[in-house]
Design an enzyme around this catalytic site. Structure first.
Site, PDB file in Angstrom:
ATOM      1  N   ASP A 155     -10.050  -5.122  -4.026  1.00 32.75           N
ATOM      2  CA  ASP A 155      -9.497  -4.119  -3.119  1.00 32.75           C
ATOM      3  C   ASP A 155     -10.382  -2.868  -3.121  1.00 32.75           C
ATOM      4  OD1 ASP A 155      -7.898  -2.196  -1.797  1.00 32.75           O
ATOM      5  OD2 ASP A 155      -6.047  -3.125  -2.508  1.00 32.75           O
TER       6      ASP A 155
ATOM      7  N   SER B 298       0.836  -1.201   0.000  1.00 32.60           N
ATOM      8  CA  SER B 298       0.000   0.000   0.000  1.00 32.60           C
ATOM      9  C   SER B 298       0.873   1.254   0.000  1.00 32.60           C
ATOM     10  CB  SER B 298      -0.961  -0.056   1.196  1.00 32.60           C
ATOM     11  OG  SER B 298      -2.023   0.863   1.024  1.00 32.60           O
TER      12      SER B 298
ATOM     13  N   HIS C  43      -7.900  -5.710   0.399  1.00 28.21           N
ATOM     14  CA  HIS C  43      -6.657  -4.970   0.649  1.00 28.21           C
ATOM     15  C   HIS C  43      -5.836  -5.719   1.695  1.00 28.21           C
ATOM     16  CE1 HIS C  43      -4.234  -1.383   0.110  1.00 28.21           C
ATOM     17  NE2 HIS C  43      -4.202  -1.160   1.412  1.00 28.21           N
TER      18      HIS C  43
END
Length: 223
Positions: free
Chosen positions: A173, A119, A204
């Site tokens: 996600d 991320s 995610h």
């Protein structure tokens, strides 16, 4: 630039390290978040890989009402084109580069360093990995995106033009849409980086198959 040294969690091999993986966490997490996955990668002991999981600096995050948390950069907008605070990206990239230099000073060749991130951490990995003047073993971006992709062509350093890049994303996600990971992949490919792309039926996070694919990729990069 005189920057503070990043604190980190480390997972060391049983013998003297021959390679290092520097793995950057996501927003609000810490270096402790990914450290437990090292045994799950089932890497051969003879590779003697040292894992370093740095803690991002604590800073106010605008989209979270200015709440202070560990973050590699501020997020001021939900618009991905303006999402990453470029000053924060540059500062964090410089701190991670210091960490890489510290490992090199301990005797690990740059060509045995993998730069990875999830991320927000993946944003830093892609930014630094394509611009650093050291030839790395590999660059990994998980569930992430690219900050200011239009600048890559002019800012990229040739040192890692042939370095393997692993880009992976969850198909479902809802934090960083898979289209953003795919866009990063396309920008890398258009700049002639050797990209290995994977997507998985997950959100995610990471999944078992992804860990298997990461393990295989790490072994190829560090063989």
């Amino acid at each position: 630039m005189n920057l503070p040294a990043l604190p980190f969690v480390e997972v060391n091999p049983l013998t003297t390290p021959k390679a290092v993986v520097i793995w950057l966490h996501g927003l609000g997490d810490s270096g402790n978040g990914f450290a437990p996955i090292v045994p799950e990668l089932k890497l051969p002991e003879e590779l003697a890989i040292r894992f370093i999981f740095p803690h991002a600096p604590v800073r106010p995050v605008t989209i979270n009402n200015g709440m202070k948390m560990r973050a590699w950069y501020d997020i001021t907008s939900l618009d991905f084109n303006n999402r990453a605070d470029s000053k924060g990206v540059l500062e964090s990239a410089a701190m991670v580069e210091q960490l890489i230099e510290s490992e090199i000073a301990k005797g690990i060749p740059a060509e045995k360093v993998i730069l990875a991130g999830f991320s927000q951490g993946g944003v830093i990995a892609l930014h630094l990995g394509t611009r650093i003047a050291r030839k790395l073993a590999g660059i990994m971006s998980l569930s992430s995106y690219m900050s200011e992709p239009e600048k890559l062509m002019n800012e990229a350093n040739d040192a890692n033009k042939n370095t393997p890049v692993f880009v992976a994303h969850g198909q479902h996600d809802d934090v960083v849409p898979v289209i953003m990971g795919n866009a990063a992949r396309q920008v890398l490919e258009s700049n002639h980086y050797p990209v290995e792309w994977h997507d998985y039926p997950m959100q995610h996070n990471v999944c078992v198959q992804e860990l298997k694919d990461i393990s295989a990729w790490l072994q190829r990069c560090l063989a």
